[in-house]
Design a protein around this motif. Structure first.
Motif, PDB file in Angstrom:
ATOM      1  N   TYR A  20       0.734  -1.235   0.025  1.00  0.00           N
ATOM      2  CA  TYR A  20      -0.083  -0.096   0.065  1.00  0.00           C
ATOM      3  C   TYR A  20       0.767   1.256   0.002  1.00  0.00           C
ATOM      4  O   TYR A  20       1.885   1.244   0.523  1.00  0.00           O
ATOM      5  CB  TYR A  20      -0.928  -0.084   1.261  1.00  0.00           C
ATOM      6  N   GLU A  25      -1.525   6.594   1.641  1.00  0.00           N
ATOM      7  CA  GLU A  25      -2.725   7.317   1.401  1.00  0.00           C
ATOM      8  C   GLU A  25      -3.964   5.873   1.015  1.00  0.00           C
ATOM      9  O   GLU A  25      -5.159   5.970   1.397  1.00  0.00           O
ATOM     10  CB  GLU A  25      -3.055   7.872  -0.047  1.00  0.00           C
ATOM     11  N   GLU A  26      -3.339   4.923   0.358  1.00  0.00           N
ATOM     12  CA  GLU A  26      -4.271   3.794   0.006  1.00  0.00           C
ATOM     13  C   GLU A  26      -4.342   2.843   1.645  1.00  0.00           C
ATOM     14  O   GLU A  26      -5.612   2.605   1.734  1.00  0.00           O
ATOM     15  CB  GLU A  26      -3.645   2.754  -0.593  1.00  0.00           C
ATOM     16  N   ILE A  61      -4.580   4.547   4.152  1.00  0.00           N
ATOM     17  CA  ILE A  61      -5.784   5.176   5.197  1.00  0.00           C
ATOM     18  C   ILE A  61      -7.012   4.987   4.573  1.00  0.00           C
ATOM     19  O   ILE A  61      -8.142   5.026   5.378  1.00  0.00           O
ATOM     20  CB  ILE A  61      -5.505   6.849   4.975  1.00  0.00           C
ATOM     21  N   GLU A  62      -7.260   4.736   3.211  1.00  0.00           N
ATOM     22  CA  GLU A  62      -8.510   4.513   2.754  1.00  0.00           C
ATOM     23  C   GLU A  62      -8.966   3.122   3.253  1.00  0.00           C
ATOM     24  O   GLU A  62     -10.114   3.011   3.627  1.00  0.00           O
ATOM     25  CB  GLU A  62      -8.469   4.486   1.316  1.00  0.00           C
ATOM     26  N   VAL A  63      -8.142   2.334   3.143  1.00  0.00           N
ATOM     27  CA  VAL A  63      -8.696   0.939   3.809  1.00  0.00           C
ATOM     28  C   VAL A  63      -8.859   0.822   5.279  1.00  0.00           C
ATOM     29  O   VAL A  63      -9.999   0.443   5.546  1.00  0.00           O
ATOM     30  CB  VAL A  63      -7.490  -0.100   3.460  1.00  0.00           C
ATOM     31  N   SER A  93     -10.330   3.429   6.762  1.00  0.00           N
ATOM     32  CA  SER A  93     -11.429   4.318   6.804  1.00  0.00           C
ATOM     33  C   SER A  93     -12.762   3.778   7.117  1.00  0.00           C
ATOM     34  O   SER A  93     -13.859   4.304   7.714  1.00  0.00           O
ATOM     35  CB  SER A  93     -11.529   5.232   5.847  1.00  0.00           C
ATOM     36  N   VAL A  94     -12.933   2.441   6.817  1.00  0.00           N
ATOM     37  CA  VAL A  94     -14.051   1.778   6.905  1.00  0.00           C
ATOM     38  C   VAL A  94     -14.482   1.516   8.501  1.00  0.00           C
ATOM     39  O   VAL A  94     -13.651   1.599   9.376  1.00  0.00           O
ATOM     40  CB  VAL A  94     -14.214   0.287   6.437  1.00  0.00           C
ATOM     41  N   ARG A 102      -6.468   2.326  13.509  1.00  0.00           N
ATOM     42  CA  ARG A 102      -5.871   3.149  12.384  1.00  0.00           C
ATOM     43  C   ARG A 102      -4.701   3.814  12.961  1.00  0.00           C
ATOM     44  O   ARG A 102      -3.721   3.686  12.277  1.00  0.00           O
ATOM     45  CB  ARG A 102      -6.848   4.296  12.298  1.00  0.00           C
TER      46      ARG A 102
END
Length: 264
Positions: A126, A129-130, A132-134, A136-137, A145
């Motif tokens: 990753y 940024e990727e 962080i997106e993962v 974020s769920v 996190r």
């Protein structure tokens, strides 16, 4: 084995009330042979050693100008240190002291555990940024996190030395405590500290880098969030910032100072 540091102030309170897991204070405890070191006579090499674990010394209310943060004449402090080693590290003699240092220095300590977890979770696949997106769920908590981003950032910044400073800083403090507890001679403790300090200098380029790696390690071990101002990780970050700003900062000594054996 639990590899952590029990707050000395708590242990001190427990010992005073005779409630340290029922062990009480051992009236037969003897202080180790005294080596008189004061702020004025502290060599630059010893000052460097103390700076390497100044964060935890300060957090525990110790004196960064004394070996291990404490003197050796006070029998209650000696008993406090021995109780702390037993409760937090299961160290009760020279053999267990050696075993614990071996875990930190030779077996990889928490740094090896973090690197393995980084690998198991395929975090190298990753971008930040990727990731962080993962994360974020909703199934991830804020601490989750912080935990995984901490793993990611530690490796991104320091590669295989991700949280090595967390292990080596504690190993240096333990070496000093082993002397104070009577498990090591003064020379043994300082010789071990010298070797560890040189390893730290090879792994990092500055006090800031070492402290950064140490704090990543504390956050990893504690599972809290350094950005949370109520967390213990944040408290330690603040301690470092305050120590740096002091007029007589322990970090005023050059990180690359040529460390040398200057004890008998």
């Amino acid at each position: 084995m639990k590899r952590s540091l029990t707050a000395l102030l708590l242990l001190f309170a427990l010992l005073l009330t005779g409630c340290s897991n029922g062990t009480g204070t051992d009236s037969k405890t003897e202080a180790p042979a005294e080596v008189t070191i004061t702020k004025e006579t502290l060599s630059d090499t010893l000052r460097w050693f103390n700076a390497a674990y100044a964060i935890i010394t300060t957090r525990n209310g110790g004196d960064i100008n004394l070996i291990g943060g404490y003197g050796t004449k006070n029998l209650l402090e000696v008993q406090m240190i021995k109780s702390g080693l037993k409760e937090s590290w299961e160290v009760t003699d020279k053999t267990t002291a050696d075993d614990t240092l071996n875990w930190l220095l030779e077996e990889g300590g928490h740094n090896a555990e973090l690197l393995e977890e980084y690998k198991e979770n395929s975090l190298s696949e990753y971008t930040r940024e990727e990731l962080i997106e993962v994360l974020s769920v909703s199934s991830y908590t804020d601490n989750d996190r912080a935990y995984y981003l901490g793993l990611y950032d530690a490796v991104a910044n320091y590669s295989d030395n991700a949280i090595l400073a967390w292990d080596l800083s504690r190993a240096m403090q333990l070496s000093a405590w082993y002397y104070l507890a009577g498990y090591y001679t003064y020379e043994e403790a300082m010789d071990k500290s010298l070797a560890i300090a040189k390893s730290l200098q090879k792994a990092y380029g500055s006090w800031d880098e070492m402290a950064d790696s140490y704090l990543y390690g504390y956050q990893y071990w504690s599972g809290d969030d350094m950005s949370d101002e109520t967390s213990e990780s944040f408290a330690r970050y603040q301690i470092y910032q305050e120590l740096v700003k002091q007029t007589d900062s322990p970090y005023s000594i050059d990180w690359n100072y040529e460390l040398q054996k200057d004890w008998p």
